[in-house]
Design an enzyme around this catalytic site. Structure first.
Site, short mmCIF file in Angstrom:
data_model
loop_
_atom_site.label_atom_id
_atom_site.label_comp_id
_atom_site.label_asym_id
_atom_site.label_seq_id
_atom_site.Cartn_x
_atom_site.Cartn_y
_atom_site.Cartn_z
N CYS A 106 0.86 -1.18 0.00
CA CYS A 106 0.00 0.00 0.00
C CYS A 106 0.90 1.23 0.00
CB CYS A 106 -0.90 -0.01 1.23
SG CYS A 106 -2.00 1.42 1.32
N HIS A 148 -9.11 -3.90 -1.63
CA HIS A 148 -8.09 -3.11 -0.94
C HIS A 148 -8.44 -1.63 -0.99
CE1 HIS A 148 -3.74 -2.12 0.07
NE2 HIS A 148 -4.23 -0.98 -0.35
N GLU A 149 -8.76 -1.13 -2.20
CA GLU A 149 -9.03 0.30 -2.34
C GLU A 149 -10.29 0.71 -1.60
OE1 GLU A 149 -6.75 2.15 -3.28
OE2 GLU A 149 -5.54 0.51 -4.04
N HIS A 152 -10.03 1.42 2.05
CA HIS A 152 -9.56 2.76 2.43
C HIS A 152 -10.74 3.70 2.72
CE1 HIS A 152 -5.21 2.60 1.97
NE2 HIS A 152 -5.32 2.00 0.80
NI NI Z 1 -3.68 1.06 -0.14
#
Ligand code: NI
Length: 183
Positions: A106, A148-149, A152
């Protein structure tokens, strides 16, 4: 072209639950997306979320349409801007929600990689910058990047999802041959 500073883990702004976008096709939104794309490209990222540049909105970008030098083995993911996403894991033919493990890094956690379990198959829905709907069902690396995104946007960084810390460490040690710059 504006390459923005990427916030690093420990910054409280990465822990917020991001706000939905309420107005599409605005100058502000297009400017944000340009900055995200410029910043992701400069860092050779596989994706980037607005909170990583300190913007508290549900906007993520991912994919480049070409191989990524930080993840040279990974399949190519089409360049996508995804706004106000909703993720739904997709079960297999037997109705089982399969997970698979894979290495992640990341840009907000530079220099490290870890193995993270993610849903293997995923439907994602949302909007593009013009407010047109996006609705895709994807698998494997593409599904991993989206999970993953979108994490966030919920204040979740991938180390929070690592289950086995014997498979978490410095990229330069784990993958000495990988040209991964500072990440
Ligand atoms: Ni990330």
């Amino acid at each position: 072209m504006t390459v923005r500073e990427i916030l690093k883990m420990g910054d409280a702004r990465l822990l917020r639950v991001a706000q939905p976008v309420t107005a599409f096709d605005t100058d502000d939104l297009h400017l944000l997306i340009t900055d995200l794309l410029d910043t992701m490209r400069a860092a050779d990222g596989a994706g980037l979320a607005a909170p990583q540049i300190g913007v508290d909105l549900q906007v993520v970008i991912f994919g480049s349409g070409e191989p990524n030098p930080r993840y040279p083995q990974a399949p190519v993911v089409p360049r996508t801007v995804l706004i106000n996403p909703v993720l739904t894991p997709v079960p297999d033919a037997q109705g089982v929600l399969l997970e698979e493990e894979g290495w992640e890094g990341c840009l907000s956690v530079p220099g490290l990689r870890g193995v993270v379990p993610r849903y293997q198959s995923l439907r994602y829905q949302g909007f593009d910058p013009y407010g047109d709907p996006i609705d895709r069902t994807v698998h494997g690396f593409h599904a991993r990047v989206v999970q993953h995104e979108c994490d966030h946007l919920m204040g979740v960084l991938y180390p929070m999802r690592v289950r086995d810390f014997s498979r978490f460490g410095y990229t330069s040690v784990l993958f000495p041959g990988l040209d991964a710059q500072d990440d």
